[in-house]
Design a protein around this motif. Structure first.
Motif, PDB file in Angstrom:
ATOM      1  N   ARG A  95      -0.355  25.067  31.304  1.00  0.00           N
ATOM      2  CA  ARG A  95      -1.726  25.966  31.809  1.00  0.00           C
ATOM      3  C   ARG A  95      -2.226  26.765  31.092  1.00  0.00           C
ATOM      4  NH1 ARG A  95      -0.330  27.851  37.437  1.00  0.00           N
ATOM      5  NH2 ARG A  95       1.394  28.658  36.782  1.00  0.00           N
ATOM      6  N   HIS A  96      -1.407  27.137  30.326  1.00  0.00           N
ATOM      7  CA  HIS A  96      -1.954  28.120  28.816  1.00  0.00           C
ATOM      8  C   HIS A  96      -1.065  28.413  27.931  1.00  0.00           C
ATOM      9  CE1 HIS A  96      -2.029  30.376  33.022  1.00  0.00           C
ATOM     10  NE2 HIS A  96      -4.064  29.999  32.967  1.00  0.00           N
ATOM     11  N   HIS A  97      -1.897  27.229  26.950  1.00  0.00           N
ATOM     12  CA  HIS A  97      -0.412  27.026  25.884  1.00  0.00           C
ATOM     13  C   HIS A  97      -1.198  27.386  24.886  1.00  0.00           C
ATOM     14  CE1 HIS A  97       0.292  24.283  22.640  1.00  0.00           C
ATOM     15  NE2 HIS A  97       0.925  24.219  23.495  1.00  0.00           N
ATOM     16  N   THR A  98      -2.433  28.384  24.208  1.00  0.00           N
ATOM     17  CA  THR A  98      -2.725  28.431  22.893  1.00  0.00           C
ATOM     18  C   THR A  98      -1.898  30.045  23.528  1.00  0.00           C
ATOM     19  OG1 THR A  98      -4.112  27.512  22.795  1.00  0.00           O
ATOM     20  CG2 THR A  98      -4.787  29.368  21.917  1.00  0.00           C
ATOM     21  N   GLU A  99      -2.295  31.138  24.875  1.00  0.00           N
ATOM     22  CA  GLU A  99      -1.821  32.554  24.964  1.00  0.00           C
ATOM     23  C   GLU A  99      -0.063  32.886  24.645  1.00  0.00           C
ATOM     24  OE1 GLU A  99      -3.730  30.424  26.678  1.00  0.00           O
ATOM     25  OE2 GLU A  99      -6.279  31.463  27.094  1.00  0.00           O
ATOM     26  N   ALA A 100       0.715  31.684  25.815  1.00  0.00           N
ATOM     27  CA  ALA A 100       1.459  31.291  25.289  1.00  0.00           C
ATOM     28  C   ALA A 100       1.881  31.231  24.110  1.00  0.00           C
ATOM     29  CB  ALA A 100       2.334  29.915  26.393  1.00  0.00           C
ATOM     30  N   VAL A 101       1.451  30.400  23.220  1.00  0.00           N
ATOM     31  CA  VAL A 101       2.140  30.813  21.781  1.00  0.00           C
ATOM     32  C   VAL A 101       1.886  31.582  21.712  1.00  0.00           C
ATOM     33  CG1 VAL A 101       1.772  29.112  19.633  1.00  0.00           C
ATOM     34  CG2 VAL A 101       1.651  27.369  21.099  1.00  0.00           C
ATOM     35  N   VAL A 102       0.960  32.037  21.222  1.00  0.00           N
ATOM     36  CA  VAL A 102       0.379  33.971  20.941  1.00  0.00           C
ATOM     37  C   VAL A 102       1.298  34.516  21.269  1.00  0.00           C
ATOM     38  CG1 VAL A 102      -1.354  35.313  20.745  1.00  0.00           C
ATOM     39  CG2 VAL A 102      -2.052  33.082  20.213  1.00  0.00           C
ATOM     40  N   LEU A 103       1.823  34.953  22.742  1.00  0.00           N
ATOM     41  CA  LEU A 103       2.754  35.756  23.474  1.00  0.00           C
ATOM     42  C   LEU A 103       3.807  35.601  22.558  1.00  0.00           C
ATOM     43  CD1 LEU A 103       1.347  36.248  26.773  1.00  0.00           C
ATOM     44  CD2 LEU A 103       1.619  37.762  25.187  1.00  0.00           C
ATOM     45  N   LEU A 104       4.545  34.159  22.406  1.00  0.00           N
ATOM     46  CA  LEU A 104       5.371  34.513  21.807  1.00  0.00           C
ATOM     47  C   LEU A 104       5.755  33.627  19.909  1.00  0.00           C
ATOM     48  CD1 LEU A 104       8.284  32.218  22.196  1.00  0.00           C
ATOM     49  CD2 LEU A 104       7.661  30.888  21.747  1.00  0.00           C
ATOM     50  N   ALA A 105       4.859  34.170  19.537  1.00  0.00           N
ATOM     51  CA  ALA A 105       4.868  34.097  18.564  1.00  0.00           C
ATOM     52  C   ALA A 105       4.908  35.896  18.442  1.00  0.00           C
ATOM     53  CB  ALA A 105       3.503  34.165  17.071  1.00  0.00           C
ATOM     54  N   ALA A 106       4.129  36.739  19.095  1.00  0.00           N
ATOM     55  CA  ALA A 106       4.549  38.421  19.229  1.00  0.00           C
ATOM     56  C   ALA A 106       5.611  38.451  19.350  1.00  0.00           C
ATOM     57  CB  ALA A 106       3.591  38.315  19.996  1.00  0.00           C
ATOM     58  N   GLU A 107       6.063  38.118  20.191  1.00  0.00           N
ATOM     59  CA  GLU A 107       8.014  38.125  21.151  1.00  0.00           C
ATOM     60  C   GLU A 107       8.346  38.013  19.864  1.00  0.00           C
ATOM     61  OE1 GLU A 107      10.080  39.860  23.937  1.00  0.00           O
ATOM     62  OE2 GLU A 107       8.302  39.301  24.005  1.00  0.00           O
ATOM     63  N   LEU A 108       8.586  36.834  19.112  1.00  0.00           N
ATOM     64  CA  LEU A 108       9.646  36.509  18.230  1.00  0.00           C
ATOM     65  C   LEU A 108       9.178  37.486  16.571  1.00  0.00           C
ATOM     66  CD1 LEU A 108       9.579  33.039  17.967  1.00  0.00           C
ATOM     67  CD2 LEU A 108      10.941  34.049  17.964  1.00  0.00           C
ATOM     68  N   LEU A 109       8.281  38.005  16.458  1.00  0.00           N
ATOM     69  CA  LEU A 109       7.529  39.405  15.815  1.00  0.00           C
ATOM     70  C   LEU A 109       7.635  40.150  15.916  1.00  0.00           C
ATOM     71  CD1 LEU A 109       3.928  38.055  14.524  1.00  0.00           C
ATOM     72  CD2 LEU A 109       5.673  38.377  13.000  1.00  0.00           C
ATOM     73  N   VAL A 110       8.385  40.865  16.706  1.00  0.00           N
ATOM     74  CA  VAL A 110       8.287  42.234  17.481  1.00  0.00           C
ATOM     75  C   VAL A 110       9.906  42.215  17.349  1.00  0.00           C
ATOM     76  CG1 VAL A 110       9.039  43.528  20.248  1.00  0.00           C
ATOM     77  CG2 VAL A 110       6.889  43.066  18.741  1.00  0.00           C
ATOM     78  N   GLY A 111      10.721  40.962  17.644  1.00  0.00           N
ATOM     79  CA  GLY A 111      12.456  40.369  17.747  1.00  0.00           C
ATOM     80  C   GLY A 111      12.729  41.026  16.496  1.00  0.00           C
ATOM     81  N   VAL A 112      11.605  40.545  14.694  1.00  0.00           N
ATOM     82  CA  VAL A 112      12.628  40.104  14.181  1.00  0.00           C
ATOM     83  C   VAL A 112      12.329  41.731  13.514  1.00  0.00           C
ATOM     84  CG1 VAL A 112      11.119  39.423  11.448  1.00  0.00           C
ATOM     85  CG2 VAL A 112      11.956  37.954  13.320  1.00  0.00           C
ATOM     86  N   ALA A 113      11.215  42.188  13.734  1.00  0.00           N
ATOM     87  CA  ALA A 113      10.882  43.536  13.460  1.00  0.00           C
ATOM     88  C   ALA A 113      12.201  44.877  13.757  1.00  0.00           C
ATOM     89  CB  ALA A 113       9.774  44.658  14.072  1.00  0.00           C
ATOM     90  N   ILE A 114      12.450  44.677  15.474  1.00  0.00           N
ATOM     91  CA  ILE A 114      13.903  45.573  15.742  1.00  0.00           C
ATOM     92  C   ILE A 114      14.496  44.967  15.045  1.00  0.00           C
ATOM     93  CG2 ILE A 114      14.757  45.397  17.623  1.00  0.00           C
ATOM     94  CD1 ILE A 114      12.352  44.937  19.439  1.00  0.00           C
TER      95      ILE A 114
END
Length: 174
Positions: free
Chosen positions: A54-73
């Motif tokens: 239902r919120h495809h764009t927002e979900a993809v942006v949040l997933l990308a941010a989550e993955l970037l945070v994971g890589v940074a950690i």
């Protein structure tokens, strides 16, 4: 029931990772350092709800941010881990207090992302967290392997990182 399984997997991996990193651990070149991240990716991708339809764009942006945070950690954790080589050439590593700071900052950012997603009405499950944890572990392990190889090649396998720092002499026992 998959939510419960995901929670158990996340808690088990967190306990495993934290307990292993609080004590010195040998960094093996032949070990399958990619295995735990691969299992986490499998568990996360088996759930069809990785992206909220239902919120495809927002979900993809949040997933990308989550993955970037994971890589940074993963990067921060790897570079704050102390590594050294024994005289026999084996390389060891142990997380430091700075590593704990990296984890705390990462958890705070992840909580912020979760709050942002909740405010936007995006359904967030554990698959994104599992993917980010896999990214963290994969990046950390890869950087530690790189650091271990450079340490053994630069110092001939017998020196420790920071050997140029004077240390107190050990007492010999009779």
């Amino acid at each position: 029931m998959t939510g419960l399984v995901d929670v158990v997997v996340i808690v088990a991996v967190a306990v495993l990772v934290i307990t292993r990193q609080t004590r010195p651990q040998r960094i093996d070149h032949a070990r399958r350092w990619w295995l735990v991240p691969a299992v986490l990716v499998f568990f996360s991708l088996r759930d069809p709800g990785v992206i909220d339809a239902r919120h495809h764009t927002e979900a993809v942006v949040l997933l990308a941010a989550e993955l970037l945070v994971g890589v940074a950690i993963g990067v921060g954790w790897a570079w704050t881990t102390r590594i050294w080589a024994d005289p026999d050439g084996s390389v060891w590593g142990k997380s430091t207090k700075a590593s704990l700071g990296v984890w705390i900052a990462g958890i705070a950012v992840r909580l912020g992302l979760f709050g942002l997603g909740a405010a936007l009405g995006v359904h967030q499950g554990t698959p994104a967290l599992l993917l980010a944890l896999a990214a963290t572990l994969l990046v950390r392990a890869g950087i530690l392997k790189f650091r271990a190889q450079s340490l053994t090649s630069a110092y001939g396998g017998g020196s420790a990182y920071g050997d140029d720092v004077p240390r107190a002499a050990r007492k010999e026992r009779a």
